[in-house]
Design a protein around this motif. Structure first.
Motif, PDB file in Angstrom:
ATOM      1  N   CYS A   1      -3.538  -3.207  -4.396  1.00 19.86           N
ATOM      2  CA  CYS A   1      -2.807  -4.454  -4.716  1.00 19.86           C
ATOM      3  C   CYS A   1      -2.165  -4.818  -3.238  1.00 19.86           C
ATOM      4  N   PRO A   2      -1.912  -6.038  -3.317  1.00 18.76           N
ATOM      5  CA  PRO A   2      -1.231  -6.522  -1.784  1.00 18.76           C
ATOM      6  C   PRO A   2      -0.032  -5.631  -1.309  1.00 18.76           C
ATOM      7  N   THR A   3       0.734  -5.238  -2.383  1.00 19.29           N
ATOM      8  CA  THR A   3       1.842  -4.347  -1.896  1.00 19.29           C
ATOM      9  C   THR A   3       1.597  -2.937  -1.716  1.00 19.29           C
ATOM     10  N   CYS A   4       0.501  -2.255  -2.167  1.00 18.59           N
ATOM     11  CA  CYS A   4       0.047  -0.975  -2.478  1.00 18.59           C
ATOM     12  C   CYS A   4      -0.063  -0.354  -1.122  1.00 18.59           C
ATOM     13  N   ALA A   5       0.194   0.994  -1.043  1.00 15.82           N
ATOM     14  CA  ALA A   5      -0.213   1.759  -0.020  1.00 15.82           C
ATOM     15  C   ALA A   5      -1.493   1.653   0.543  1.00 15.82           C
ATOM     16  N   GLU A   6      -2.557   1.944  -0.319  1.00 20.51           N
ATOM     17  CA  GLU A   6      -4.170   1.940  -0.249  1.00 20.51           C
ATOM     18  C   GLU A   6      -4.410   2.615   0.818  1.00 20.51           C
ATOM     19  N   GLY A   7      -3.958   4.155   0.816  1.00 24.73           N
ATOM     20  CA  GLY A   7      -4.395   4.903   2.001  1.00 24.73           C
ATOM     21  C   GLY A   7      -3.447   4.936   3.103  1.00 24.73           C
ATOM     22  N   THR A   8      -2.678   3.978   3.084  1.00 22.93           N
ATOM     23  CA  THR A   8      -1.638   4.019   4.597  1.00 22.93           C
ATOM     24  C   THR A   8      -1.004   5.300   5.059  1.00 22.93           C
ATOM     25  N   CYS A   9      -0.672   6.226   3.992  1.00 24.51           N
ATOM     26  CA  CYS A   9      -0.245   7.460   4.349  1.00 24.51           C
ATOM     27  C   CYS A   9      -1.164   8.580   4.880  1.00 24.51           C
ATOM     28  N   GLY A  10      -2.436   8.137   4.732  1.00 22.42           N
ATOM     29  CA  GLY A  10      -3.185   9.327   5.541  1.00 22.42           C
ATOM     30  C   GLY A  10      -3.322  10.758   4.629  1.00 22.42           C
ATOM     31  N   ASP A  11      -2.962  11.643   5.680  1.00 22.78           N
ATOM     32  CA  ASP A  11      -2.983  12.875   5.318  1.00 22.78           C
ATOM     33  C   ASP A  11      -1.450  13.258   4.914  1.00 22.78           C
ATOM     34  N   GLN A  12      -0.541  12.517   4.750  1.00 24.02           N
ATOM     35  CA  GLN A  12       0.673  12.512   4.260  1.00 24.02           C
ATOM     36  C   GLN A  12       1.010  12.280   3.111  1.00 24.02           C
ATOM     37  N   LEU A  13       2.108  12.425   2.139  1.00 25.98           N
ATOM     38  CA  LEU A  13       2.348  12.213   0.944  1.00 25.98           C
ATOM     39  C   LEU A  13       2.871  11.007   0.516  1.00 25.98           C
TER      40      LEU A  13
ATOM     41  N   ALA B   1       3.828  16.023   4.898  1.00 25.45           N
ATOM     42  CA  ALA B   1       3.773  17.375   3.967  1.00 25.45           C
ATOM     43  C   ALA B   1       4.351  18.542   4.727  1.00 25.45           C
ATOM     44  N   PRO B   2       4.801  19.663   3.993  1.00 26.30           N
ATOM     45  CA  PRO B   2       5.625  20.786   4.269  1.00 26.30           C
ATOM     46  C   PRO B   2       4.488  21.380   5.338  1.00 26.30           C
ATOM     47  N   PRO B   3       5.186  22.179   6.494  1.00 25.73           N
ATOM     48  CA  PRO B   3       6.353  22.318   6.371  1.00 25.73           C
ATOM     49  C   PRO B   3       7.505  21.526   7.430  1.00 25.73           C
ATOM     50  N   SER B   4       6.756  20.451   7.768  1.00 28.62           N
ATOM     51  CA  SER B   4       7.571  19.483   8.568  1.00 28.62           C
ATOM     52  C   SER B   4       8.730  18.658   7.535  1.00 28.62           C
ATOM     53  N   SER B   5       9.680  18.474   8.154  1.00 26.20           N
ATOM     54  CA  SER B   5      10.893  18.026   7.457  1.00 26.20           C
ATOM     55  C   SER B   5      11.272  16.739   7.831  1.00 26.20           C
ATOM     56  N   SER B   6      10.366  15.905   8.666  1.00 31.64           N
ATOM     57  CA  SER B   6      10.679  14.653   8.945  1.00 31.64           C
ATOM     58  C   SER B   6      11.307  13.447   7.890  1.00 31.64           C
ATOM     59  N   GLU B   7      12.033  12.818   7.997  1.00 35.55           N
ATOM     60  CA  GLU B   7      12.587  11.778   7.141  1.00 35.55           C
ATOM     61  C   GLU B   7      11.302  10.928   6.646  1.00 35.55           C
ATOM     62  N   ALA B   8      11.501  10.400   5.303  1.00 27.84           N
ATOM     63  CA  ALA B   8      10.285   9.322   4.685  1.00 27.84           C
ATOM     64  C   ALA B   8      10.688   8.196   5.389  1.00 27.84           C
ATOM     65  N   GLN B   9       9.528   7.536   5.558  1.00 28.31           N
ATOM     66  CA  GLN B   9       9.376   6.188   6.159  1.00 28.31           C
ATOM     67  C   GLN B   9       8.700   4.993   5.227  1.00 28.31           C
ATOM     68  N   ARG B  10       9.131   3.874   5.459  1.00 27.61           N
ATOM     69  CA  ARG B  10       8.400   2.624   4.768  1.00 27.61           C
ATOM     70  C   ARG B  10       6.851   2.818   4.579  1.00 27.61           C
ATOM     71  N   VAL B  11       6.269   3.146   5.682  1.00 26.34           N
ATOM     72  CA  VAL B  11       5.099   3.334   5.888  1.00 26.34           C
ATOM     73  C   VAL B  11       4.697   4.812   6.360  1.00 26.34           C
ATOM     74  N   ARG B  12       3.378   4.981   6.828  1.00 23.93           N
ATOM     75  CA  ARG B  12       2.987   6.230   7.345  1.00 23.93           C
ATOM     76  C   ARG B  12       3.945   6.774   8.267  1.00 23.93           C
ATOM     77  N   VAL B  13       4.359   8.067   8.278  1.00 31.67           N
ATOM     78  CA  VAL B  13       5.472   8.768   9.170  1.00 31.67           C
ATOM     79  C   VAL B  13       4.222   9.214  10.306  1.00 31.67           C
ATOM     80  N   GLN B  14       4.638   8.364  11.471  1.00 29.61           N
ATOM     81  CA  GLN B  14       3.947   8.700  12.695  1.00 29.61           C
ATOM     82  C   GLN B  14       4.148  10.047  13.404  1.00 29.61           C
ATOM     83  N   ASN B  15       5.329  10.432  13.424  1.00 27.97           N
ATOM     84  CA  ASN B  15       5.788  11.844  14.130  1.00 27.97           C
ATOM     85  C   ASN B  15       6.370  12.649  12.957  1.00 27.97           C
TER      86      ASN B  15
ATOM     87  N   HIS C   1      -0.197  20.192  14.389  1.00 29.85           N
ATOM     88  CA  HIS C   1      -0.339  21.484  14.186  1.00 29.85           C
ATOM     89  C   HIS C   1      -1.681  21.865  13.222  1.00 29.85           C
ATOM     90  N   PRO C   2      -2.003  23.186  13.472  1.00 33.03           N
ATOM     91  CA  PRO C   2      -1.571  24.052  14.271  1.00 33.03           C
ATOM     92  C   PRO C   2      -2.046  24.096  15.624  1.00 33.03           C
TER      93      PRO C   2
END
Length: 878
Positions: free
Chosen positions: A309-321, A340-354, A379-380
């Motif tokens: 849909c126009p507001t859907c993620a549609e694969g934006t997160c890639g290998d993230q959740l 994805a674990p074990p990373s502990s970065s905060e959730a973002q509006r779109v794909r987390v880059q770091n 990683h690794p």
């Protein structure tokens, strides 16, 4: 290194030479950028360099704060005309197209989805209704919405004949009444006869009765709006109500000027059973889902992480959740990407880059090694690094070679036994030939000298200088090439001591090797064609080995000797054997071989031996290598053979054997046949055999008949005949024959053996087994398919004797073997006697005495002759 590592940065030495000090620098870890000389770098992080969400959405990425601590502040900017932005992900580009769209007067512009282009709509203002996407709408106004009561109060129905114009509504009669509609007024209605009788049938099913004409038996039951259905002929019909498609008090849309209930809430409408009222439901629009709700808004869900849909993620997160915090279709744009674990970065509006994770918190390296994670966002990729002075590295495992190091690199504080700049201080270079062996480093002599001393600077005795091999200002080699070698001479340095310089010499190569010059080129001369020189296996022998003559135009130049071919061959070449050419047809034997057969000798490849050929003279063709040719003459190409193509119609020329003269012939072209030697043929056209537009083809053969062409010439067309095959007889011109079959042609012998005649009354192939044997006169009798039993009535031949006397003839026995037993009997009234006496003295004088016979001949001026007066009907006229 501690300065850089303390800042979480890497250390880099751009020049590891001992003479180049204080050139180390701190390098920011990826994906940060920046370099600091002699100190920690001022690192920056442009998050747009790794963000792809903007580009994938066709937007521009902008990072206004590039400090490494400012993570997740990059934003996507929509392209014009939209000015929307979004931080940390693709923006929802909004633009109300009604800003520029132009709708006609009495219409309004509506943009139902500002995130989508090209969907602006013109909607008609009340009381008119209508809409169109991208342009002016066709507006309609059903005046019966206002004037319906004017008609229904008189038991009539309101009709608006043209909803695009005003003042054209009318009242119409309802069954069983009939009458002309009244424009803007009440109609004058009359009840038809049949609906007077049958209207109760329709009204019992809540339908109207209508009688379209005065004819009997044509009354109908029809549905009453808003119900619809086919007319029922002399019976009730099946009426249905789609409560989603029409306007009615129980429908989803109860007012024509207001959108339906479901449509107002952006949902679809469904009527599961159009025969049941008040069962319409609201349904969730795709891609949302949920159970339908009767007379209510459906509760719809939309997982923006899994749907499109126009507001859907549609694969934006890639290998993230991807996570949709509220799956309600009314709550959009609330999905987030999570590392994805074990990373502990905060959730973002779109794909987390770091998504960061220092793998050294879990990785284990040996005690004499250190763990290092060069990029905590990938990683690794952790590695174990050897402690100084070793420099080995192991990717995701213990490093190898930690007991190996270059003794020329570490300083003495790290490695007391290493060189520590000893060689460099003496102007020499340090080399460690084996990093796994301690104490083997040495200092190499300064260029251009060669040599070394282990563990200390080299002295003069350790160094040698070959002025022919090295490059220096006083050497034979001042650049890339040795001056002697460059001119084809040899260089020689008899004293390679570093103290002995400018003593190199150029020496001529054989056979000039006895000539030399110090620090200069030698002057070398020799005749390259000389036998002695040639015997050495160099230039002079090249010509001799090829049985060619040699000439050396310059004794001071090498490689300029010339090889020349010996007559009658021609050709020469410099510095190599010549490519000799020879026209072998100049040799009398070869030329005479061809001439003896009247042929031409030709050598098209003078560079190759045994390539001459004998060529046949025109008009013959053919050639043969090194021998007389077997010549062929294609006589169909000669002038005389043109008689074939000049014929009318043109004929084909045939030459069966090109080696034989005078055997050509003209062949008739299809469909004609015929041939003639040495000239045009007399062509025939058998229309029974040929294939042409006028030919018989298979017409006769398909009918089981034979074909015959009486005149088989081109000028005689369409004269072929189909003939029946015996025993059938018959023929037809230009078509299938009608065949007859006289069975007597097969069975006549049966009758002939009995001295009887055979007849076939119906001689057709379809009517068989009707042939008959008939007795010959004067005998009588016949039988089908067998000899007849004959009888002889003698009165038939001699009965005229009795008749002439007015008496009757009787034959007492009609057997052929019983003759002479006929009698004349008196005719009534002479009944007292059976046998007339006069008959006993009667004699028959022949047919010519009969008046009716004699008159036939005399009328023609001829005489009647009867040669046998004992036989009846054998007379003739003469």
């Amino acid at each position: 290194g501690d300065v850089c590592s303390g800042a979480g940065q890497g250390c880099r030495d751009t020049n590891a030479s001992a003479t180049s000090l204080r050139d180390w620098e701190c390098v920011c870890p990826a994906p940060q950028t920046g370099v600091g000389l002699h100190g920690a770098a001022n690192c920056t992080l442009d998050e747009c360099s790794g963000a792809t969400a903007c580009a994938e959405a066709g937007q521009v990425c902008r990072d206004t704060n590039q400090r490494p601590s400012a993570v997740g502040d990059w934003e996507c900017v929509c392209p014009p005309p939209s000015d929307s932005t979004a931080t940390g992900g693709a923006a929802v580009c909004e633009y109300d197209e009604c800003r520029n769209a132009m709708c006609p007067e009495k219409q309004k512009c509506v943009d139902p989805n500002v995130t989508k282009s090209g969907d602006w709509t013109c909607e008609c203002l009340l009381p008119y209704v209508g809409m169109r996407v991208g342009g002016g709408a066709p507006c309609t106004h059903d005046e019966c919405d206002v004037h319906s009561a004017d008609c229904t109060s008189h038991g009539q129905h309101c009709v608006d004949t043209n909803t695009t114009t005003d003042n054209d509504w009318a009242c119409e009669c309802l069954s069983p009444d009939v009458g002309e509609p009244q424009l803007m007024g009440v109609a004058v209605c009359q009840t038809t006869l049949e609906c007077i009788d049958y209207h109760a049938v329709c009204e019992a099913a809540e339908q109207h009765c209508r009688d379209p004409s005065e004819a009997l038996g044509d009354w109908l039951c029809e549905c009453i709006a808003p119900y619809s259905g086919p007319d029922g002929a002399q019976n009730v019909t099946v009426c249905t109500l789609d409560e989603c498609a029409v306007v009615c008090p129980t429908c989803a849309q109860q007012d024509a000027a207001i959108a339906g209930f479901c449509e107002q809430h952006g949902q679809g409408c469904a009527d599961p059973d159009q025969k049941v009222e008040q069962d319409w439901t609201c349904t969730c629009p795709a891609p949302s889902s949920g159970p339908a709700a009767t007379h209510a808004v459906a509760v719809c869900t939309l997982d923006e992480c899994t749907e499109q849909c126009p507001t859907c993620a549609e694969g934006t997160c890639g290998d993230q959740l991807c996570h949709d915090t509220n799956a309600s279709s009314l709550k959009l744009n609330d999905w987030v990407c999570r590392c994805a674990p074990p990373s502990s970065s905060e959730a973002q509006r779109v794909r987390v880059q770091n998504c960061t994770y220092d793998e050294c918190t879990d990785a284990v390296c040996p005690a004499d090694q250190a763990c290092f994670d060069p990029d905590v966002t990938t990683h690794p990729n952790w590695e174990c690094r050897c402690l100084p002075p070793a420099t080995g590295t192991g990717a995701m495992q213990a490093a190898s070679g930690c007991d190996e190091y270059n003794e020329c690199v570490p300083d003495l504080s790290v490695c007391p036994g290493c060189a520590g700049g000893t060689c460099e201080e003496a102007g020499q270079q340090c080399v460690d030939p084996d990093v796994s062996v301690e104490g083997d480093w040495h200092c190499e002599c300064a260029a251009p000298a060669r040599g070394h001393r282990t563990g200390a600077p080299a002295v003069e005795a350790d160094c040698v200088l070959d002025e022919c091999a090295e490059s220096c200002t006083h050497c034979a080699r001042t650049g890339a090439e040795n001056v002697c070698v460059q001119s084809g001479q040899a260089c020689e340095d008899r004293n390679t001591s570093v103290a002995s310089t400018s003593d190199w010499a150029c020496r001529c190569a054989r056979p000039f090797d006895y000539i030399a010059a110090v620090t200069a080129l030698a002057t070398c001369e020799a005749d390259e064609c000389h036998d002695e020189f040639g015997a050495l296996g160099v230039p002079g022998a090249v010509c001799g080995n090829a049985t060619q003559d040699c000439r050396d135009p310059s004794w001071t130049a090498v490689g300029d000797f010339m090889c020349s071919c010996r007559a009658p061959a021609e050709g020469s070449a410099t510095g190599r054997a010549a490519n000799c050419t020879l026209n072998e047809c100049l040799i009398a034997y070869y030329n005479d071989t061809c001439a003896a057969k009247g042929q031409l000798c030709r050598d098209d490849d003078v560079a190759t031996d045994r390539s001459w050929i004998c060529q046949c003279p025109a008009p013959s063709v053919g050639w043969e290598l090194m021998n007389a040719a077997d010549c062929l003459t294609h006589e169909c190409e000669l002038e005389d053979a043109k008689a074939c193509s000049a014929a009318n119609p043109p004929q084909l020329c045939s030459d069966p054997n090109p080696r034989v003269d005078g055997d050509w012939s003209c062949q008739c072209a299809a469909p004609t046949t015929g041939a003639a030697p040495l000239g045009a043929a007399n062509c025939t056209l058998d229309e029974c055999e040929a294939d042409c537009s006028t030919c018989a083809g298979t017409v006769c053969s398909d009918a089981g008949q034979t074909c015959h062409d009486p005149v088989a010439t081109l000028g005689s067309r369409k004269d072929w005949v189909c003939r029946c095959v015996l025993p059938h007889v018959g023929s037809a011109d230009g078509g299938k024959a009608v065949c007859v079959f006289d069975e007597c042609t097969v069975h006549a012998g049966v009758c002939n053996d009995a001295d009887q005649a055979c007849t076939d009354p119906v001689a057709t192939p379809e009517y068989l087994h009707d042939w008959t044997c008939s007795c010959r006169a004067p005998l009588q009798g016949a039988r089908t398919m067998a000899p007849a039993e004959c009888t002889l009535d003698e009165c038939s031949t001699v009965g005229k004797v009795c008749g002439a006397a007015g008496q009757t003839c009787r034959d007492a026995d009609d057997s052929p073997s019983s003759t002479g037993d006929w009698e004349c009997h008196c005719a009534p009234p002479a009944v007292e006697y059976d046998v007339a006496k006069v008959a006993e003295n009667c004699t028959y004088r022949g047919d010519c005495r009969l008046p009716e016979v004699e008159s036939v001949c005399t009328a023609a001026g001829q005489a009647c002759v009867d040669d046998d007066k004992t036989e009846d009907d054998v007379w003739r006229c003469e």
